[in-house]
Design an enzyme around this catalytic site. Structure first.
Site, PDB file in Angstrom:
ATOM      1  CD  GLU A   1      90.936 -80.999  85.120  1.00 26.44           C
ATOM      2  OE1 GLU A   1      90.735 -82.043  84.473  1.00 26.44           O
ATOM      3  OE2 GLU A   1      91.158 -79.907  84.591  1.00 26.44           O
TER       4      GLU A   1
ATOM      5  CD  GLU B   1      93.642 -74.797  84.963  1.00 21.21           C
ATOM      6  OE1 GLU B   1      92.944 -75.085  83.974  1.00 21.21           O
ATOM      7  OE2 GLU B   1      94.203 -75.656  85.654  1.00 21.21           O
TER       8      GLU B   1
ATOM      9  CG  ASP C   1      89.401 -69.879  80.018  1.00 18.13           C
ATOM     10  OD1 ASP C   1      88.495 -70.404  80.690  1.00 18.13           O
ATOM     11  OD2 ASP C   1      90.237 -70.548  79.380  1.00 18.13           O
TER      12      ASP C   1
HETATM   13  O1  G3I Z   1     103.151 -79.572  71.382  1.00 19.04           O
HETATM   14  C1  G3I Z   1     102.417 -80.495  70.572  1.00 19.04           C
HETATM   15  C2  G3I Z   1     102.823 -80.349  69.146  1.00 19.04           C
HETATM   16  O2  G3I Z   1     104.171 -80.729  69.030  1.00 19.04           O
HETATM   17  C3  G3I Z   1     101.920 -81.231  68.283  1.00 19.04           C
HETATM   18  O3  G3I Z   1     102.224 -81.030  66.938  1.00 19.04           O
HETATM   19  C4  G3I Z   1     100.461 -80.863  68.510  1.00 19.04           C
HETATM   20  C5  G3I Z   1      99.525 -81.781  67.712  1.00 19.04           C
HETATM   21  O4  G3I Z   1      98.269 -81.897  68.321  1.00 19.04           O
HETATM   22  O5  G3I Z   1     100.171 -81.035  69.869  1.00 19.04           O
HETATM   23  C6  G3I Z   1     100.955 -80.192  70.697  1.00 19.04           C
HETATM   24  O6  G3I Z   1     100.630 -80.433  72.047  1.00 19.04           O
HETATM   25  C7  G3I Z   1      99.388 -79.937  72.475  1.00 19.04           C
HETATM   26  C8  G3I Z   1      99.660 -78.958  73.623  1.00 19.04           C
HETATM   27  O7  G3I Z   1      98.445 -78.546  74.194  1.00 19.04           O
HETATM   28  C9  G3I Z   1     100.439 -77.737  73.183  1.00 19.04           C
HETATM   29  O8  G3I Z   1      99.668 -76.984  72.308  1.00 19.04           O
HETATM   30  C10 G3I Z   1      98.564 -81.106  72.976  1.00 19.04           C
HETATM   31  O9  G3I Z   1      98.201 -81.918  71.875  1.00 19.04           O
HETATM   32  C11 G3I Z   1      97.326 -80.614  73.656  1.00 19.04           C
HETATM   33  O10 G3I Z   1      96.648 -81.708  74.265  1.00 19.04           O
HETATM   34  C12 G3I Z   1      97.712 -79.623  74.748  1.00 19.04           C
HETATM   35  O11 G3I Z   1      96.513 -79.121  75.307  1.00 19.04           O
HETATM   36  C13 G3I Z   1      96.641 -78.525  76.582  1.00 19.04           C
HETATM   37  C14 G3I Z   1      95.803 -79.342  77.570  1.00 19.04           C
HETATM   38  O12 G3I Z   1      95.729 -78.661  78.815  1.00 19.04           O
HETATM   39  C15 G3I Z   1      96.434 -80.726  77.817  1.00 19.04           C
HETATM   40  O13 G3I Z   1      97.696 -80.587  78.396  1.00 19.04           O
HETATM   41  C16 G3I Z   1      96.128 -77.108  76.466  1.00 19.04           C
HETATM   42  O14 G3I Z   1      97.046 -76.327  75.684  1.00 19.04           O
HETATM   43  C17 G3I Z   1      96.002 -76.484  77.852  1.00 19.04           C
HETATM   44  O15 G3I Z   1      95.382 -75.213  77.751  1.00 19.04           O
HETATM   45  C18 G3I Z   1      95.137 -77.386  78.727  1.00 19.04           C
HETATM   46  O16 G3I Z   1      95.059 -76.802  80.003  1.00 19.04           O
HETATM   47  C19 G3I Z   1      94.202 -77.471  80.914  1.00 19.04           C
HETATM   48  C20 G3I Z   1      94.846 -77.378  82.280  1.00 19.04           C
HETATM   49  O17 G3I Z   1      96.146 -77.917  82.234  1.00 19.04           O
HETATM   50  C21 G3I Z   1      93.986 -78.115  83.308  1.00 19.04           C
HETATM   51  N1  G3I Z   1      92.625 -77.611  83.336  1.00 19.04           N
HETATM   52  C22 G3I Z   1      91.969 -77.578  82.030  1.00 19.04           C
HETATM   53  C23 G3I Z   1      92.807 -76.812  81.011  1.00 19.04           C
HETATM   54  C24 G3I Z   1      92.109 -76.742  79.672  1.00 19.04           C
HETATM   55  O18 G3I Z   1      91.932 -78.023  79.121  1.00 19.04           O
END
Ligand code: G3I
Length: 392
Positions: free
Chosen positions: A172, A279, A281
């Site tokens: 991105e 990615e 969905d």
């Molecule tokens: O693992 C921690 C956990 O320990 C904590 O208690 C919890 C509290 O909020 O957060 C957990 O981490 C989260 C993680 O996902 C695992 O679930 C993060 O807050 C959260 O920000 C993270 O979100 C991910 C996001 O990217 C940011 O990395 C999403 O799962 C993931 O689907 C999303 O994927 C992105 C692609 O990488 C790039 N393109 C867009 C796509 C969707 O946003």
């Protein structure tokens, strides 16, 4: 550039599988006979037949704690992307403090199940959701930020060299939701060259890996696509080791434009680059799981798969999650949007079957072959079933 054909990445086209799979489709249409055990019954088998990889984003915790999750992932998908565990904020949340446990576990699972692995992602900095740790955003001196980027990319890509086949080097680079804005922390400190520098670092750490620029919102004909395309052309002109473009593919039901998607995929394929849907969905446009909405979703999935199959260098389609239970959309939009191919109970949805059957019947031969399949089935059902069991 490392040359990888569909055959290397995903397998060979096998005509007998096409024919037998068509018979499955035809039998289902005929309706007179219970669905047989079809050859190519999983997504993975269908993708193998089509010569592409089919992937899913996954997490090591779910694999370790949920046997059905692990079993379904390995059975249905030939490629795996870490949904979060190969991102900077996971691997190196504090400077020099490395956490490879989750990424290593995913890598081991993929290898044990003969799955390819996409690396996601090395540099991703957006204002709201991204994977850049705070300490990196505090580095405002170009030399220091460059050194941090070099250390991170070298360590991560080097660790999985020869095992991760492709990396989303920069994710991105355009600001999400804006037509054409390049700013982020790396851009502010290093200028647009941060992109080229990241690719050069990744290539040095693993010359065999395919290196991708991954972006959202580039599937229609608009100024955003034009700007992104221009950037890729400039990177190629500068001999930057970029090998592919990832189309994230976060769509909504009813709003994908398959012709534009195919055209945009082809634009990069025509430059000699590999293209992938990275990615995918497609949440329902309203959180209402009616048969009509699920049918629209099924058609949308078929359209996306068809667009990829129509483009020679489109080698992989990756789902962003395994089942509707595991999708990030539940946290982002709320419950009920049901964006994936399997429902919360791991049951295949209409979208699953349309995705699979589209893989099995590659355009443009599909209509002719479907008619041939129906003809063969018509002959079969005229015979006594006891003497001609339908086991395809
Ligand atoms: O693992 C921690 C956990 O320990 C904590 O208690 C919890 C509290 O909020 O957060 C957990 O981490 C989260 C993680 O996902 C695992 O679930 C993060 O807050 C959260 O920000 C993270 O979100 C991910 C996001 O990217 C940011 O990395 C999403 O799962 C993931 O689907 C999303 O994927 C992105 C692609 O990488 C790039 N393109 C867009 C796509 C969707 O946003």
């Amino acid at each position: 550039m490392p040359e990888r054909s569909r055959e290397q990445l995903g397998g060979r086209r096998r005509p007998w599988l096409v024919v037998s799979s068509l018979l499955c489709t035809a039998v289902a249409i005929d309706g007179a006979i219970a669905a047989p055990e079809c050859v190519g019954g999983t997504l993975r088998q269908a993708a193998d037949q089509a010569g592409v990889l089919v992937g899913a984003a996954a997490g090591s915790g779910s694999i370790a704690n949920d046997a059905l999750y692990a079993e379904t992932l390995a059975a249905e998908f030939s490629s795996l992307t870490a949904e979060g565990e190969m991102k900077w904020d996971h691997l190196q949340r504090e400077p020099g403090v490395w956490n490879f446990a989750g990424a290593d576990a995913l890598m081991a699972f993929a290898e044990a199940n003969e799955m390819a692995v996409r690396g996601h992602t090395l540099v991703w900095n957006q204002r709201f959701v991204d994977s850049t740790p705070d300490w990196v955003e505090e580095l405002t001196d170009p030399t220091t930020l460059r050194a941090a980027m070099a250390e991170h990319i070298g360590m991560v890509v080097g660790r999985y060299a020869g095992r991760v086949d492709s990396w989303d080097v920069v994710n991105e680079p355009l600001k999400t939701g804006r037509s054409v804005i390049w700013e982020n922390h790396f851009y502010d400190v290093l200028g647009i060259d941060y992109i080229a520098e990241a690719f050069v670092l990744a290539h040095a750490a693993d010359p065999s890996a395919l290196l991708f620029l991954n972006e959202v919102g580039i599937s229609t004909a608009n100024a955003r696509f034009d700007a992104f395309y221009q950037l890729v052309v400039e990177l190629l002109e500068q001999d930057v080791p970029i090998h592919g473009v990832g189309f994230q593919g976060h769509f909504f039901t009813g709003v994908t434009d398959p012709a534009a998607l195919e055209q945009n995929l082809r634009a990069f394929s025509d430059l000699g680059l590999v293209v992938e849907i990275t990615e995918l969905d497609i949440p329902l446009v309203t959180p209402d799981e009616t048969p009509e909405n699920l049918a629209i979703q099924a058609q949308d999935y078929a359209n996306v798969v068809s667009a990829c199959l129509a483009v020679e260098r489109c080698t992989r389609v990756t789902m962003w999650g395994l089942t509707d239970r595991h999708s990030w959309i539940n946290g982002f939009l709320g419950d009920g949007f049901e964006p994936l191919l399997l429902d919360e109970e791991y049951q295949p949805k209409p979208a699953y079957e349309s995705f699979r059957s589209t893989l099995l019947v590659p355009e443009p031969a599909a209509p002719v072959l479907r008619i041939a399949g129906l003809f063969v089935v018509a002959l079969m059902v005229r015979r006594p079933r006891s003497t001609r069991p339908l086991r395809l």
